[in-house]
Design a protein around this motif. Structure first.
Motif, PDB file in Angstrom:
ATOM      1  N   MET A 139     -29.682  80.533  10.399  1.00 20.16           N
ATOM      2  CA  MET A 139     -29.364  81.703  11.211  1.00 20.16           C
ATOM      3  C   MET A 139     -30.418  81.822  12.313  1.00 20.16           C
ATOM      4  O   MET A 139     -31.596  81.561  12.078  1.00 20.16           O
ATOM      5  CB  MET A 139     -29.390  82.963  10.350  1.00 20.16           C
ATOM      6  CG  MET A 139     -28.989  84.201  11.123  1.00 20.16           C
ATOM      7  SD  MET A 139     -28.841  85.646  10.033  1.00 20.16           S
ATOM      8  CE  MET A 139     -30.405  86.398  10.296  1.00 20.16           C
ATOM      9  N   PRO A 164     -24.584  81.699  12.645  1.00 21.88           N
ATOM     10  CA  PRO A 164     -24.742  83.132  12.936  1.00 21.88           C
ATOM     11  C   PRO A 164     -26.020  83.420  13.719  1.00 21.88           C
ATOM     12  O   PRO A 164     -26.991  82.664  13.647  1.00 21.88           O
ATOM     13  CB  PRO A 164     -24.811  83.773  11.548  1.00 21.88           C
ATOM     14  CG  PRO A 164     -25.186  82.679  10.613  1.00 21.88           C
ATOM     15  CD  PRO A 164     -24.687  81.404  11.214  1.00 21.88           C
ATOM     16  N   ALA A 185     -30.563  87.645   6.530  1.00 24.22           N
ATOM     17  CA  ALA A 185     -30.432  86.269   6.038  1.00 24.22           C
ATOM     18  C   ALA A 185     -30.456  86.238   4.506  1.00 24.22           C
ATOM     19  O   ALA A 185     -29.747  85.460   3.875  1.00 24.22           O
ATOM     20  CB  ALA A 185     -31.554  85.395   6.603  1.00 24.22           C
ATOM     21  N   SER A 190     -28.412  82.754   4.087  1.00 19.71           N
ATOM     22  CA  SER A 190     -28.861  81.675   4.984  1.00 19.71           C
ATOM     23  C   SER A 190     -30.143  81.058   4.433  1.00 19.71           C
ATOM     24  O   SER A 190     -31.026  81.770   3.961  1.00 19.71           O
ATOM     25  CB  SER A 190     -29.145  82.217   6.391  1.00 19.71           C
ATOM     26  OG  SER A 190     -27.959  82.703   6.968  1.00 19.71           O
ATOM     27  N   VAL A 193     -34.224  80.939   8.748  1.00 22.15           N
ATOM     28  CA  VAL A 193     -34.131  81.814   9.923  1.00 22.15           C
ATOM     29  C   VAL A 193     -35.028  81.227  11.009  1.00 22.15           C
ATOM     30  O   VAL A 193     -36.227  81.023  10.786  1.00 22.15           O
ATOM     31  CB  VAL A 193     -34.611  83.254   9.617  1.00 22.15           C
ATOM     32  CG1 VAL A 193     -34.436  84.137  10.849  1.00 22.15           C
ATOM     33  CG2 VAL A 193     -33.852  83.839   8.446  1.00 22.15           C
TER      34      VAL A 193
END
Length: 313
Positions: A139, A164, A185, A190, A193
């Protein structure tokens, strides 16, 4: 002149017959030639100087093997020193660390920092692509809330890569945006990050303070400095000032500094690879990636052996 000639003859004879134990005067010409060569490859002068001093210290008093030339002995010692510097003291294996974070049910956080215009967002997108190739979910966090167009630029990359993006628009506190992104996240699962930050000059106090706050508040797993291979010693100066500022502004007794380096425009510098060496020497942080081209696939790991060969040839 006669004495000089005699000295030269005897040192030549000794270096061939292998009787000589090396002293500084024997080493000087070869070291000077090596120092000049390093500087033509864009190694900062004071770093070339220090390297030569450490090679001299390691060789002084050593005996030369039979039929060995001083210059090749010096060169071998320099090669060893360069490999030692460029091989990081702390190895960072991103993929291994990502999996370790995943086991602890938390996202692995990378913050990209650097001065204006070095291509942070583009290289962040390249790292995202590289992670996707290794089956890691990513992400992006748009924490450059300062420069107009920055969020849109990141959004374009996120759309192309179909990942995303967490954004809150402009004029927000980037430290808070990053914190919310990391929470998001965690919720959506996810693995990584990637945090984009505003480009800032190393002497811009308010922006450096904001960066320090972002790092202190979110304690990322990796702080990646994006610098241009092209600007050589300017990049070295930027990196050491960034580290200095992060140390000065940190509220913790153990300040977080730059963990790794991403060098951009590596394909444009031919054999002038000295900036990579200087930056590692100054910061102790490894060069983790080199960007070499415009597309998402143009990101490589640094090949230490080939860099050392280039520096010495």
């Amino acid at each position: 002149a006669d004495a000089k000639k005699k000295g030269w003859f005897s040192s030549m004879f000794q270096s061939i017959s292998g009787k000589a134990s090396l002293d500084k005067a024997d080493l000087e010409p070869a070291l000077k030639a090596l120092k000049d060569r390093l500087m033509t490859k864009n190694v900062a002068e004071e770093i070339a100087e220090k390297l030569c001093e450490s090679v001299a210290a390691s060789l002084e008093g050593k005996k030369l093997a039979s039929f060995t030339r001083i210059s090749s002995t010096v060169q071998a010692a320099m090669e060893e020193a360069l490999v030692r510097i460029l091989t990081p003291r702390r190895s960072i294996d991103i993929l291994r660390d990502v999996h370790a974070a995943k086991e602890q049910k938390k996202p692995y956080v990378v913050v990209f920092v650097g001065v204006n215009g070095v291509g942070k967002s583009t290289n962040l997108a390249k790292v995202a692509y590289w992670l996707l190739q290794h089956k890691v979910s990513v992400m992006m966090a748009a924490c450059d809330t300062f420069r107009s167009g920055a969020v849109e630029q990141l959004r374009t990359h996120a759309r192309r890569l179909q990942i995303p993006i967490f954004e809150k628009g402009y004029e927000k506190d980037p430290a808070v945006v990053a914190k919310e992104a990391i929470q998001e996240a965690s919720r959506n699962g996810s693995d990584v990050v990637l945090v984009d930050t505003a480009g800032r000059m190393q002497d811009n106090e308010p922006l450096m303070r904001a960066l320090s706050k972002l790092i202190n508040l979110n304690s990322p797993d990796l702080v990646l400095f994006v610098g241009e291979a092209l600007v050589g010693n300017d990049a070295v100066d930027q990196l050491s000032k960034f580290n200095q500022k992060l140390a000065d502004l940190s509220t913790s007794p153990e300040p977080r500094l730059i963990d790794g380096i991403l060098l951009t425009k590596f394909d444009t510098i031919d054999d002038k690879v000295g900036a990579a060496l200087s930056m590692v020497y100054i910061s102790g942080a490894p060069v983790m990636f080199v960007g070499c081209g415009q597309s998402y696939t143009d990101l490589k790991k640094l090949n230490v052996k080939s860099i050392v060969k280039t520096l010495i040839k």
